[in-house]
Design a protein around this motif. Structure first.
Motif, PDB file in Angstrom:
ATOM      1  N   PHE A  69      -5.051   4.425  -2.652  1.00 42.09           N
ATOM      2  CA  PHE A  69      -4.136   4.537  -1.933  1.00 42.09           C
ATOM      3  C   PHE A  69      -3.794   4.425  -0.668  1.00 42.09           C
ATOM      4  O   PHE A  69      -2.946   3.753   0.267  1.00 42.09           O
ATOM      5  N   TYR A  70      -4.004   5.834  -0.476  1.00 41.94           N
ATOM      6  CA  TYR A  70      -3.865   6.354   1.069  1.00 41.94           C
ATOM      7  C   TYR A  70      -5.142   5.923   1.645  1.00 41.94           C
ATOM      8  O   TYR A  70      -4.782   5.953   2.694  1.00 41.94           O
ATOM      9  N   LYS A  71      -5.955   4.970   1.489  1.00 43.23           N
ATOM     10  CA  LYS A  71      -6.577   4.212   2.011  1.00 43.23           C
ATOM     11  C   LYS A  71      -6.596   2.811   2.687  1.00 43.23           C
ATOM     12  O   LYS A  71      -6.827   2.647   3.274  1.00 43.23           O
ATOM     13  N   SER A  72      -4.822   2.849   1.817  1.00 41.46           N
ATOM     14  CA  SER A  72      -4.808   1.014   2.147  1.00 41.46           C
ATOM     15  C   SER A  72      -3.533   1.614   2.781  1.00 41.46           C
ATOM     16  O   SER A  72      -3.488   2.417   3.456  1.00 41.46           O
ATOM     17  N   PRO A  73      -3.265   0.116   3.502  1.00 43.03           N
ATOM     18  CA  PRO A  73      -2.732   0.007   4.668  1.00 43.03           C
ATOM     19  C   PRO A  73      -0.962   0.938   4.573  1.00 43.03           C
ATOM     20  O   PRO A  73      -0.101   1.912   5.646  1.00 43.03           O
ATOM     21  N   LEU A  74      -0.474   0.969   3.333  1.00 48.52           N
ATOM     22  CA  LEU A  74       0.904   1.457   2.712  1.00 48.52           C
ATOM     23  C   LEU A  74       0.617   3.275   2.520  1.00 48.52           C
ATOM     24  O   LEU A  74       1.413   3.521   3.215  1.00 48.52           O
ATOM     25  N   GLY A  75      -0.310   3.536   2.427  1.00 52.38           N
ATOM     26  CA  GLY A  75      -1.110   4.989   2.140  1.00 52.38           C
ATOM     27  C   GLY A  75      -1.055   5.066   3.472  1.00 52.38           C
ATOM     28  O   GLY A  75      -0.826   7.002   4.038  1.00 52.38           O
ATOM     29  N   LYS A  76      -1.651   4.367   4.649  1.00 52.37           N
ATOM     30  CA  LYS A  76      -1.955   5.364   5.676  1.00 52.37           C
ATOM     31  C   LYS A  76      -0.487   5.511   6.021  1.00 52.37           C
ATOM     32  O   LYS A  76      -0.082   6.431   6.648  1.00 52.37           O
ATOM     33  N   LYS A  77       0.625   4.609   6.200  1.00 48.60           N
ATOM     34  CA  LYS A  77       1.792   4.106   6.244  1.00 48.60           C
ATOM     35  C   LYS A  77       2.360   5.613   6.133  1.00 48.60           C
ATOM     36  O   LYS A  77       3.350   6.376   6.728  1.00 48.60           O
ATOM     37  N   MET A  78       2.528   5.669   5.290  1.00 44.20           N
ATOM     38  CA  MET A  78       2.750   6.984   3.984  1.00 44.20           C
ATOM     39  C   MET A  78       2.598   8.100   4.621  1.00 44.20           C
ATOM     40  O   MET A  78       3.136   8.977   5.120  1.00 44.20           O
ATOM     41  N   LEU A  79       1.314   8.730   5.287  1.00 45.82           N
ATOM     42  CA  LEU A  79       0.698   9.625   5.573  1.00 45.82           C
ATOM     43  C   LEU A  79       1.173  10.088   6.956  1.00 45.82           C
ATOM     44  O   LEU A  79       1.991  11.109   7.134  1.00 45.82           O
TER      45      LEU A  79
END
Length: 181
Positions: free
Chosen positions: A131-141
């Motif tokens: 998840f954190y490596k996905s575009p949404l996960g990166k956006k979340m960070l």
């Protein structure tokens, strides 16, 4: 000028600690919604590596520099308050101790890694990392970092207003007791 610089550093350390608290709060909320990991006496090297990767990605250990420095500066400041003539020597001691103790932030990072490994299974860690490596996960960070920064500003404003109200109330209550402050 040195006093202003010291206060700014202390404020930045406090801000760092507040940010760290938000990261820990967010992590603990995530962990509370996950199912507990199977009982494992010692996590495997791979399990710890996955937990470390998660800690690195979410930046859960990023604020430990501020924590170590903050403890040292705050402790030294207590001596400075009682004897301002110690400023030069205390500044030198603070620099010495920061250099000495900063490497110990790894101890706390290792504890956080072990906590993640204890609370999340390897498959769960893999899913979270995906998840954190996905575009949404990166956006979340990115967005979490912004939200935390703004929350710190709001907390500062709230604390300042609350402090003013508390001063008024303390004075009023003390006046009722015949004591003028």
């Amino acid at each position: 000028d040195m006093e202003l610089s010291r206060r700014r550093k202390l404020h930045m350390n406090i801000v760092g600690l507040v940010r760290y608290a938000f990261v820990v709060l967010a992590a603990s909320m995530c962990l509370s919604f996950s199912s507990p990991a199977r009982s494992q006496p010692q996590p495997t090297a791979n399990h710890l590596a996955l937990a470390k990767e998660l800690v690195d990605i979410v930046g859960a250990a990023r604020e430990f520099d501020s924590l170590v420095t903050g403890v040292i500066v705050t402790t030294a400041s207590t001596y400075l308050q009682s004897n301002p003539t110690l400023a030069k020597d205390l500044n030198e001691v603070v620099e010495l101790l920061v250099a000495e103790f900063l490497p110990r932030r790894g101890e706390l990072q290792n504890e956080v890694i072990r906590l993640y490994a204890a609370r999340l299974t390897e498959p769960e860690l893999k899913d979270i990392l995906t998840f954190y490596k996905s575009p949404l996960g990166k956006k979340m960070l990115v967005e979490s970092s912004y939200v935390i920064g703004e929350a710190v500003k709001k907390a500062d404003t709230f604390a300042a207003k609350l402090r003013e109200e508390v001063v008024v109330r303390i004075r009023a209550e003390m006046k009722k007791r015949g004591r003028d402050l």
